[in-house]
Design a protein around this motif. Structure first.
Motif, PDB file in Angstrom:
ATOM      1  N   MET A  11       0.848  -1.187   0.000  1.00  0.00           N
ATOM      2  CA  MET A  11       0.000   0.000   0.000  1.00  0.00           C
ATOM      3  C   MET A  11       0.880   1.233   0.000  1.00  0.00           C
ATOM      4  SD  MET A  11      -3.007   1.377  -0.010  1.00  0.00           S
ATOM      5  CE  MET A  11      -4.347   0.470   0.707  1.00  0.00           C
ATOM      6  N   ILE A  12       0.649   2.124  -0.963  1.00  0.00           N
ATOM      7  CA  ILE A  12       1.363   3.393  -1.033  1.00  0.00           C
ATOM      8  C   ILE A  12       0.427   4.464  -0.505  1.00  0.00           C
ATOM      9  CG2 ILE A  12       2.409   5.101  -2.566  1.00  0.00           C
ATOM     10  CD1 ILE A  12       2.962   2.759  -4.518  1.00  0.00           C
ATOM     11  N   ASP A  13       0.792   5.122   0.587  1.00  0.00           N
ATOM     12  CA  ASP A  13      -0.015   6.211   1.137  1.00  0.00           C
ATOM     13  C   ASP A  13       0.235   7.478   0.336  1.00  0.00           C
ATOM     14  OD1 ASP A  13      -1.182   4.707   3.189  1.00  0.00           O
ATOM     15  OD2 ASP A  13       0.584   4.963   4.445  1.00  0.00           O
ATOM     16  N   VAL A  14      -0.844   8.185   0.030  1.00  0.00           N
ATOM     17  CA  VAL A  14      -0.794   9.355  -0.845  1.00  0.00           C
ATOM     18  C   VAL A  14      -1.588  10.487  -0.212  1.00  0.00           C
ATOM     19  CG1 VAL A  14      -1.333  10.178  -3.162  1.00  0.00           C
ATOM     20  CG2 VAL A  14      -0.739   7.796  -2.832  1.00  0.00           C
ATOM     21  N   LYS A  15      -1.093  11.710  -0.355  1.00  0.00           N
ATOM     22  CA  LYS A  15      -1.849  12.869   0.120  1.00  0.00           C
ATOM     23  C   LYS A  15      -3.033  13.126  -0.804  1.00  0.00           C
ATOM     24  CE  LYS A  15       1.884  15.378   2.321  1.00  0.00           C
ATOM     25  NZ  LYS A  15       2.662  16.612   2.343  1.00  0.00           N
ATOM     26  N   GLU A  16      -4.103  13.593  -0.242  1.00  0.00           N
ATOM     27  CA  GLU A  16      -5.286  13.974  -1.009  1.00  0.00           C
ATOM     28  C   GLU A  16      -4.927  15.091  -1.990  1.00  0.00           C
ATOM     29  OE1 GLU A  16      -9.821  15.457  -0.061  1.00  0.00           O
ATOM     30  OE2 GLU A  16      -8.261  15.801   1.418  1.00  0.00           O
ATOM     31  N   GLY A  17      -5.507  15.066  -3.190  1.00  0.00           N
ATOM     32  CA  GLY A  17      -5.293  16.115  -4.170  1.00  0.00           C
ATOM     33  C   GLY A  17      -4.182  15.840  -5.162  1.00  0.00           C
ATOM     34  N   PRO A  42     -12.342   1.098 -13.972  1.00  0.00           N
ATOM     35  CA  PRO A  42     -11.073   1.671 -14.430  1.00  0.00           C
ATOM     36  C   PRO A  42     -11.102   3.193 -14.396  1.00  0.00           C
ATOM     37  CG  PRO A  42     -12.286   0.709 -16.274  1.00  0.00           C
ATOM     38  CD  PRO A  42     -13.052   0.402 -15.033  1.00  0.00           C
ATOM     39  N   VAL A  43      -9.986   3.784 -13.988  1.00  0.00           N
ATOM     40  CA  VAL A  43      -9.865   5.244 -13.954  1.00  0.00           C
ATOM     41  C   VAL A  43      -8.544   5.633 -14.614  1.00  0.00           C
ATOM     42  CG1 VAL A  43     -11.276   5.618 -11.895  1.00  0.00           C
ATOM     43  CG2 VAL A  43      -8.854   5.177 -11.624  1.00  0.00           C
ATOM     44  N   PRO A  44      -8.489   6.821 -15.237  1.00  0.00           N
ATOM     45  CA  PRO A  44      -7.235   7.266 -15.846  1.00  0.00           C
ATOM     46  C   PRO A  44      -6.217   7.659 -14.783  1.00  0.00           C
ATOM     47  CG  PRO A  44      -8.914   8.956 -16.085  1.00  0.00           C
ATOM     48  CD  PRO A  44      -9.587   7.765 -15.474  1.00  0.00           C
ATOM     49  N   MET A  45      -4.947   7.593 -15.151  1.00  0.00           N
ATOM     50  CA  MET A  45      -3.891   7.952 -14.207  1.00  0.00           C
ATOM     51  C   MET A  45      -3.885   9.447 -13.876  1.00  0.00           C
ATOM     52  SD  MET A  45      -0.332   7.746 -16.351  1.00  0.00           S
ATOM     53  CE  MET A  45      -0.657   6.362 -17.392  1.00  0.00           C
ATOM     54  N   THR A  46      -4.652  10.232 -14.625  1.00  0.00           N
ATOM     55  CA  THR A  46      -4.753  11.671 -14.353  1.00  0.00           C
ATOM     56  C   THR A  46      -5.813  11.979 -13.295  1.00  0.00           C
ATOM     57  OG1 THR A  46      -6.273  11.902 -16.215  1.00  0.00           O
ATOM     58  CG2 THR A  46      -3.937  12.339 -16.640  1.00  0.00           C
ATOM     59  N   SER A  47      -6.468  10.941 -12.771  1.00  0.00           N
ATOM     60  CA  SER A  47      -7.487  11.137 -11.736  1.00  0.00           C
ATOM     61  C   SER A  47      -6.851  11.688 -10.469  1.00  0.00           C
ATOM     62  CB  SER A  47      -8.180   9.819 -11.411  1.00  0.00           C
ATOM     63  OG  SER A  47      -8.832   9.297 -12.533  1.00  0.00           O
ATOM     64  N   VAL A  48      -7.528  12.644  -9.854  1.00  0.00           N
ATOM     65  CA  VAL A  48      -7.071  13.240  -8.596  1.00  0.00           C
ATOM     66  C   VAL A  48      -7.651  12.425  -7.442  1.00  0.00           C
ATOM     67  CG1 VAL A  48      -7.114  15.302  -7.151  1.00  0.00           C
ATOM     68  CG2 VAL A  48      -6.891  15.524  -9.630  1.00  0.00           C
ATOM     69  N   LEU A  49      -6.789  12.034  -6.519  1.00  0.00           N
ATOM     70  CA  LEU A  49      -7.218  11.225  -5.382  1.00  0.00           C
ATOM     71  C   LEU A  49      -7.857  12.091  -4.304  1.00  0.00           C
ATOM     72  CD1 LEU A  49      -4.138   8.888  -5.240  1.00  0.00           C
ATOM     73  CD2 LEU A  49      -6.420   8.333  -6.062  1.00  0.00           C
ATOM     74  N   ARG A  50      -8.942  11.569  -3.741  1.00  0.00           N
ATOM     75  CA  ARG A  50      -9.638  12.249  -2.647  1.00  0.00           C
ATOM     76  C   ARG A  50      -9.453  11.456  -1.366  1.00  0.00           C
ATOM     77  NH1 ARG A  50     -15.407  12.772  -5.340  1.00  0.00           N
ATOM     78  NH2 ARG A  50     -14.849  10.613  -5.673  1.00  0.00           N
ATOM     79  N   ASP A  51      -9.734  12.081  -0.251  1.00  0.00           N
ATOM     80  CA  ASP A  51      -9.578  11.447   1.049  1.00  0.00           C
ATOM     81  C   ASP A  51     -10.346  10.128   1.085  1.00  0.00           C
ATOM     82  OD1 ASP A  51      -8.764  11.251   3.762  1.00  0.00           O
ATOM     83  OD2 ASP A  51     -10.723  11.982   4.388  1.00  0.00           O
ATOM     84  N   GLY A  52      -9.658   9.080   1.484  1.00  0.00           N
ATOM     85  CA  GLY A  52     -10.286   7.778   1.626  1.00  0.00           C
ATOM     86  C   GLY A  52     -10.268   6.915   0.380  1.00  0.00           C
ATOM     87  N   ASP A  53      -9.894   7.471  -0.777  1.00  0.00           N
ATOM     88  CA  ASP A  53      -9.815   6.672  -2.001  1.00  0.00           C
ATOM     89  C   ASP A  53      -8.731   5.610  -1.857  1.00  0.00           C
ATOM     90  OD1 ASP A  53     -11.764   8.119  -3.315  1.00  0.00           O
ATOM     91  OD2 ASP A  53     -10.374   9.218  -4.601  1.00  0.00           O
TER      92      ASP A  53
END
Length: 64
Positions: A11-17, A42-53
């Motif tokens: 699991m890679i932890d990532v900041k929101e946004g 499926p989602v594109p790699m340009t998708s912005v991650l939100r909290d909890g994703d």
């Protein structure tokens, strides 16, 4: 606030946004080598991650 990208059991932890692409590059992973799924879709790699994703990354294999 965090999101995550799961690659197998890792699991890679990532900041929101942050985009999936930038998160993968920061983790020294080549994003073009993966398909990304959020909630089974499926989602594109340009998708912005939100909290909890939690994005599932599936390695793509190719050969010649």
């Amino acid at each position: 606030m965090t999101a995550g990208i799961r690659i197998g059991t890792e699991m890679i932890d990532v900041k929101e946004g942050v985009t999936i692409e930038n998160a993968m590059l920061s983790a020294k992973r080549y994003p073009d080598a993966f398909l990304f799924f959020l909630n089974g879709r499926p989602v594109p790699m340009t998708s912005v991650l939100r909290d909890g994703d939690v994005v599932e990354a599936m390695r793509v294999a190719s050969g010649g």
